[in-house]
Scaffold this motif. Structure first.
Motif, PDB file in Angstrom:
ATOM      1  N   GLU A  42       0.828  -1.201   0.000  1.00  0.00           N
ATOM      2  CA  GLU A  42       0.000   0.000   0.000  1.00  0.00           C
ATOM      3  C   GLU A  42       0.869   1.260   0.000  1.00  0.00           C
ATOM      4  O   GLU A  42       0.537   2.256  -0.636  1.00  0.00           O
ATOM      5  CB  GLU A  42      -0.933   0.031   1.228  1.00  0.00           C
ATOM      6  CG  GLU A  42      -2.096  -0.937   1.176  1.00  0.00           C
ATOM      7  CD  GLU A  42      -1.699  -2.364   1.526  1.00  0.00           C
ATOM      8  OE1 GLU A  42      -0.519  -2.599   1.869  1.00  0.00           O
ATOM      9  OE2 GLU A  42      -2.565  -3.257   1.458  1.00  0.00           O
ATOM     10  N   ILE A  45       2.452   1.948  -3.373  1.00  0.00           N
ATOM     11  CA  ILE A  45       1.478   2.607  -4.248  1.00  0.00           C
ATOM     12  C   ILE A  45       1.311   4.073  -3.843  1.00  0.00           C
ATOM     13  O   ILE A  45       1.235   4.962  -4.685  1.00  0.00           O
ATOM     14  CB  ILE A  45       0.122   1.864  -4.181  1.00  0.00           C
ATOM     15  CG1 ILE A  45       0.265   0.482  -4.816  1.00  0.00           C
ATOM     16  CG2 ILE A  45      -0.976   2.660  -4.871  1.00  0.00           C
ATOM     17  CD1 ILE A  45      -0.915  -0.444  -4.555  1.00  0.00           C
ATOM     18  N   ALA A  46       1.278   4.320  -2.531  1.00  0.00           N
ATOM     19  CA  ALA A  46       1.093   5.693  -2.040  1.00  0.00           C
ATOM     20  C   ALA A  46       2.247   6.591  -2.474  1.00  0.00           C
ATOM     21  O   ALA A  46       2.032   7.682  -3.003  1.00  0.00           O
ATOM     22  CB  ALA A  46       0.955   5.701  -0.521  1.00  0.00           C
ATOM     23  N   ASN A  49       2.162   7.269  -6.099  1.00  0.00           N
ATOM     24  CA  ASN A  49       1.078   8.200  -6.411  1.00  0.00           C
ATOM     25  C   ASN A  49       1.460   9.640  -6.073  1.00  0.00           C
ATOM     26  O   ASN A  49       1.153  10.569  -6.828  1.00  0.00           O
ATOM     27  CB  ASN A  49      -0.177   7.827  -5.615  1.00  0.00           C
ATOM     28  CG  ASN A  49      -1.177   7.041  -6.448  1.00  0.00           C
ATOM     29  OD1 ASN A  49      -1.751   7.562  -7.391  1.00  0.00           O
ATOM     30  ND2 ASN A  49      -1.368   5.781  -6.118  1.00  0.00           N
ATOM     31  N   TYR A 142      -3.572  16.283   0.568  1.00  0.00           N
ATOM     32  CA  TYR A 142      -3.614  14.825   0.752  1.00  0.00           C
ATOM     33  C   TYR A 142      -2.223  14.285   1.132  1.00  0.00           C
ATOM     34  O   TYR A 142      -2.107  13.411   1.985  1.00  0.00           O
ATOM     35  CB  TYR A 142      -4.101  14.201  -0.556  1.00  0.00           C
ATOM     36  CG  TYR A 142      -4.909  12.935  -0.415  1.00  0.00           C
ATOM     37  CD1 TYR A 142      -6.185  12.951   0.139  1.00  0.00           C
ATOM     38  CD2 TYR A 142      -4.412  11.720  -0.868  1.00  0.00           C
ATOM     39  CE1 TYR A 142      -6.934  11.791   0.243  1.00  0.00           C
ATOM     40  CE2 TYR A 142      -5.157  10.552  -0.771  1.00  0.00           C
ATOM     41  CZ  TYR A 142      -6.419  10.600  -0.222  1.00  0.00           C
ATOM     42  OH  TYR A 142      -7.156   9.445  -0.120  1.00  0.00           O
TER      43      TYR A 142
ATOM     44  N   LYS B 136     -11.478   1.947   5.123  1.00  0.00           N
ATOM     45  CA  LYS B 136     -10.409   2.312   4.195  1.00  0.00           C
ATOM     46  C   LYS B 136      -9.183   1.441   4.463  1.00  0.00           C
ATOM     47  O   LYS B 136      -8.775   1.261   5.604  1.00  0.00           O
ATOM     48  CB  LYS B 136     -10.070   3.789   4.380  1.00  0.00           C
ATOM     49  CG  LYS B 136      -9.008   4.282   3.426  1.00  0.00           C
ATOM     50  CD  LYS B 136      -9.026   5.790   3.289  1.00  0.00           C
ATOM     51  CE  LYS B 136      -8.860   6.487   4.612  1.00  0.00           C
ATOM     52  NZ  LYS B 136      -9.187   7.906   4.535  1.00  0.00           N
ATOM     53  N   VAL B 137      -8.601   0.890   3.402  1.00  0.00           N
ATOM     54  CA  VAL B 137      -7.386   0.089   3.536  1.00  0.00           C
ATOM     55  C   VAL B 137      -6.173   0.962   3.234  1.00  0.00           C
ATOM     56  O   VAL B 137      -5.158   0.892   3.915  1.00  0.00           O
ATOM     57  CB  VAL B 137      -7.408  -1.116   2.561  1.00  0.00           C
ATOM     58  CG1 VAL B 137      -6.107  -1.901   2.642  1.00  0.00           C
ATOM     59  CG2 VAL B 137      -8.604  -2.005   2.849  1.00  0.00           C
ATOM     60  N   SER B 138      -6.292   1.795   2.200  1.00  0.00           N
ATOM     61  CA  SER B 138      -5.166   2.629   1.803  1.00  0.00           C
ATOM     62  C   SER B 138      -5.692   3.913   1.170  1.00  0.00           C
ATOM     63  O   SER B 138      -6.664   3.891   0.421  1.00  0.00           O
ATOM     64  CB  SER B 138      -4.281   1.886   0.800  1.00  0.00           C
ATOM     65  OG  SER B 138      -3.306   2.767   0.282  1.00  0.00           O
ATOM     66  N   GLU B 139      -5.038   5.032   1.502  1.00  0.00           N
ATOM     67  CA  GLU B 139      -5.473   6.320   0.958  1.00  0.00           C
ATOM     68  C   GLU B 139      -5.188   6.445  -0.524  1.00  0.00           C
ATOM     69  O   GLU B 139      -5.681   7.345  -1.182  1.00  0.00           O
ATOM     70  CB  GLU B 139      -4.752   7.452   1.686  1.00  0.00           C
ATOM     71  CG  GLU B 139      -5.262   7.673   3.074  1.00  0.00           C
ATOM     72  CD  GLU B 139      -4.453   8.722   3.808  1.00  0.00           C
ATOM     73  OE1 GLU B 139      -3.218   8.656   3.762  1.00  0.00           O
ATOM     74  OE2 GLU B 139      -5.056   9.593   4.420  1.00  0.00           O
ATOM     75  N   PHE B 140      -4.357   5.546  -1.038  1.00  0.00           N
ATOM     76  CA  PHE B 140      -4.013   5.601  -2.455  1.00  0.00           C
ATOM     77  C   PHE B 140      -4.366   4.262  -3.090  1.00  0.00           C
ATOM     78  O   PHE B 140      -4.248   3.214  -2.454  1.00  0.00           O
ATOM     79  CB  PHE B 140      -2.522   5.882  -2.631  1.00  0.00           C
ATOM     80  CG  PHE B 140      -2.127   7.261  -2.165  1.00  0.00           C
ATOM     81  CD1 PHE B 140      -2.131   8.332  -3.036  1.00  0.00           C
ATOM     82  CD2 PHE B 140      -1.781   7.483  -0.839  1.00  0.00           C
ATOM     83  CE1 PHE B 140      -1.786   9.594  -2.606  1.00  0.00           C
ATOM     84  CE2 PHE B 140      -1.430   8.750  -0.395  1.00  0.00           C
ATOM     85  CZ  PHE B 140      -1.427   9.816  -1.285  1.00  0.00           C
ATOM     86  N   ALA B 147      -8.964   5.492  -3.955  1.00  0.00           N
ATOM     87  CA  ALA B 147      -8.413   4.950  -2.722  1.00  0.00           C
ATOM     88  C   ALA B 147      -8.894   3.502  -2.613  1.00  0.00           C
ATOM     89  O   ALA B 147      -9.862   3.112  -3.263  1.00  0.00           O
ATOM     90  CB  ALA B 147      -8.891   5.754  -1.519  1.00  0.00           C
TER      91      ALA B 147
END
Lengths: 258, 164
Positions: A42, A45-46, A49, A142, B136-140, B147
């Motif tokens: 995760e 990916i963050a 992004n 964000y 929510k698991v991940s903000e992205f 998300a």
């Protein structure tokens, strides 16, 4: 695209645009280095992004820089054909990723400044800068929340994560002073209502940080001596390595497309 | 605008409106609100599109596909212009678009866009079973605009189109 480095006459406006563009590109490049290496999927990916947002913001600024500079230049000329000394980014964004805590602390420090900066830039008298900022400010908000929540988790986590976050904060803190510097070129743009005055954002920056750091059981380092020079093209040795990676293909095969 | 130009603009808009988002192929760029304007000047069509996020990698492809769709409708050499202002918001997504998203398994943006909506405790219904018991698991997620969420009722993961 020619191989030669770009020869630029930097008007105050062009310098002002390039400072924003270079901050975004170099931070985006640094974050992209995590792709495939982050501690969990995760977060991989963050970070990718966030990098994508930064590079997108950089493209908008470079496209405007090309328009302002004229002479048929494109956004790519600015990214691929300038030497390290022609880059105008702050020193903070070119600092190495370090461990995950280092990357998160760098992001929090930059976002706590850049998010209100972009929001203030939406009120610019320059319609293009205002439009770029209006698009970008929701993205930076964000980024700030995401990195802030991570810093709280790390600081208020294990002894190990707390120690790493504290070390990163101490090491990166001396790069924050530059964010609020105003030189003659920038002062003229502030006077004209083109750019916001970063000094007016200082109190908000401190308050944002204090809020995050108190939850993270960390404290804001005392003022102390501050690094400077990035805005004038005096960079740490790290930028040269970034550009060697970023510009290699266009330097070796000018104008290559695929 | 002359009647001929107005007719050309109408045909061009109809053609451009059929172009789908390459990342979310059930939505057209008209559903998304990415298609902003179609104008005609001196007999030449100009289509204005706007990115959802600064770094949206789909914009180049969308531009090419708009030109292709127009060429197929008998309107060659149309120009595509990227506009940033006013900044795109999920409020521009049509209700039809939101319904298509849900059917596709992506939760549509909930409520009206605002900084509070972006950061608040969103109430996101599972696009698979409709349950409100989601987290929510991940903000992205898989693209900049989404998300990653999970449904506690049906246990299915799903993408949520962030409200911005």
């Amino acid at each position: 695209m020619p191989t030669t480095s770009l020869s630029l006459t930097e008007t105050p406006l062009l310098a002002g645009i390039l400072r924003r563009a270079d901050d975004a590109l170099i931070l985006g490049h640094r974050l992209s280095e995590w792709c495939g290496h982050a501690p969990m999927l995760e977060e991989d990916i963050a970070l990718a992004n966030i990098a994508l947002d930064c590079v997108g913001q950089a493209r908008s600024f470079y496209a405007y820089a090309a328009e302002v500079a004229g002479g048929g230049l494109t956004e790519d000329d600015f990214a691929y054909r300038r030497e390290a000394g022609q880059y105008r980014n702050c020193l903070l964004v070119e600092q190495p990723n370090g461990d995950f805590a280092g990357t998160i602390v760098r992001q929090v420090l930059f976002s706590a400044f850049n998010d209100p900066y972009y929001r203030a830039l939406t009120g610019s008298r320059d319609a293009t800068l205002a439009a770029i900022a209006a698009k970008a400010e929701k993205e930076t908000a964000y980024h700030l929340r995401h990195s802030g929540e991570w810093l709280i988790r790390l600081g208020d986590g294990t002894d190990e994560s707390h120690a790493r976050a504290r070390t990163a904060l101490d090491e990166l803190w001396p790069y924050t002073g530059e964010l609020f510097e105003v030189d003659a070129a920038e002062a003229a743009l502030i006077e004209a209502g083109t750019l916001p005055d970063p000094r007016s954002l200082r109190a908000g920056f401190d308050a944002t940080l204090d809020h995050i750091l108190s939850e993270a059981t960390l404290t804001r380092p005392a003022g102390g001596w501050m690094q400077s020079g990035g805005r004038a093209g005096r960079h740490s040795e790290h930028l040269g390595f970034i550009l060697a990676d970023l510009q290699y293909l266009q330097r070796a095969h000018p104008g290559a497309t695929w | 605008m002359t009647p001929a130009d107005a007719d050309l603009a109408r045909r061009a808009h109809a053609a451009a409106a059929t172009v789908c988002d390459p990342e979310i192929p059930v939505l057209t760029i008209a559903d998304l609100g990415v298609l902003r304007d179609v104008t005609v000047a001196d007999g030449r069509v100009e289509v204005a599109i706007t990115p959802t996020y600064s770094g949206c990698p789909a914009m180049d492809v969308i531009g090419i596909e708009v030109q292709t769709a127009l060429a197929q409708a008998g309107i060659p050499d149309a120009r595509v212009r990227l506009v940033l202002s006013p900044a795109w918001t999920t409020d521009w997504m049509t209700d039809a678009g939101k319904a298509k998203l849900t059917a596709y398994g992506i939760a549509p943006p909930a409520g009206k866009a605002s900084r509070r909506a972006l950061f608040g405790e969103e109430q996101v219904a599972c696009p698979h079973c409709g349950s409100a018991a989601t987290e929510k698991v991940s903000e992205f997620g898989s693209t900049a605009c989404k998300a990653l969420w999970r449904c506690r009722a049906c246990r299915e993961p799903f993408d949520y189109f962030k409200c911005i």
